[in-house]
Design an enzyme around this catalytic site. Structure first.
Site, PDB file in Angstrom:
ATOM      1  CG  HIS A  15     -15.971 -15.834 -55.328  1.00  0.00           C
ATOM      2  ND1 HIS A  15     -15.280 -16.360 -55.830  1.00  0.00           N
ATOM      3  CD2 HIS A  15     -15.295 -16.165 -54.148  1.00  0.00           C
ATOM      4  CE1 HIS A  15     -14.478 -17.104 -56.158  1.00  0.00           C
ATOM      5  NE2 HIS A  15     -14.120 -17.187 -54.940  1.00  0.00           N
TER       6      HIS A  15
ATOM      7  CD  GLU B 238     -16.842 -11.783 -58.871  1.00  0.00           C
ATOM      8  OE1 GLU B 238     -15.643 -11.178 -59.302  1.00  0.00           O
ATOM      9  OE2 GLU B 238     -16.741 -12.021 -57.530  1.00  0.00           O
TER      10      GLU B 238
ATOM     11  CB  CYS C  30     -13.382 -17.716 -60.652  1.00  0.00           C
ATOM     12  SG  CYS C  30     -14.773 -17.344 -59.653  1.00  0.00           S
TER      13      CYS C  30
END
Length: 147
Positions: free
Chosen positions: A55, A57, A85
């Site tokens: 992801h 991040e 998430c």
């Protein structure tokens, strides 16, 4: 003169999201800022890397740690186009990131739905920055996928 504010940095994260969409990735973009300077940028690469943990991040955190030579990001702010998430919220907690600014809420997969206390207690949060723009890039991506 460029005004370095939340909207400016979110526009930089949006550039990453557009790049992700061009690559066929879910269009989430991130920049990490320290002392009003971008020290890391990333977008989702789960398809490219064949890795569901890739992801934006997570990739941006790794880059920021390397940039600073540190394992904590207390003085940094992460700008992300979509609410993190649960997995990313956990990583953000461990990084002790100083602040998180996100654009669009993620009602289905966002950390607030499943683990609202997942972030570090000292991390501050600002939501809704350029929310419509952030939401639109996601809607457009999935609209094209459904064709």
């Amino acid at each position: 003169m460029i005004l370095f504010n939340d909207e400016y940095f979110m526009k930089q994260a949006l550039r990453e999201a557009y790049q992700a969409a061009e690559e066929g990735e879910v269009p989430v973009g991130v920049v990490v800022v320290c002392n009003h300077r971008i020290i890391a940028r990333a977008h989702n690469q789960t398809e490219r890397l064949n890795d569901p943990t890739a992801h934006a991040e997570i990739l941006a955190l790794t880059s920021a740690f390397n940039s600073l030579g540190a394992k904590y990001l207390n003085d940094c702010i992460l700008y992300v186009t979509v609410e993190p998430c649960v997995m990313c919220a956990g990583a953000l907690c461990w990084s002790q990131i100083g602040g998180i600014v996100y654009g669009a809420a993620d009602e289905k997969r966002g950390y607030r739905r499943y683990a609202p206390l997942a972030l570090h207690p000292k991390t501050w949060i600002r939501t809704g920055v350029l929310a419509e723009d952030c939401s639109q890039v996601m809607k457009e991506f999935f609209r094209k996928k459904r064709k």
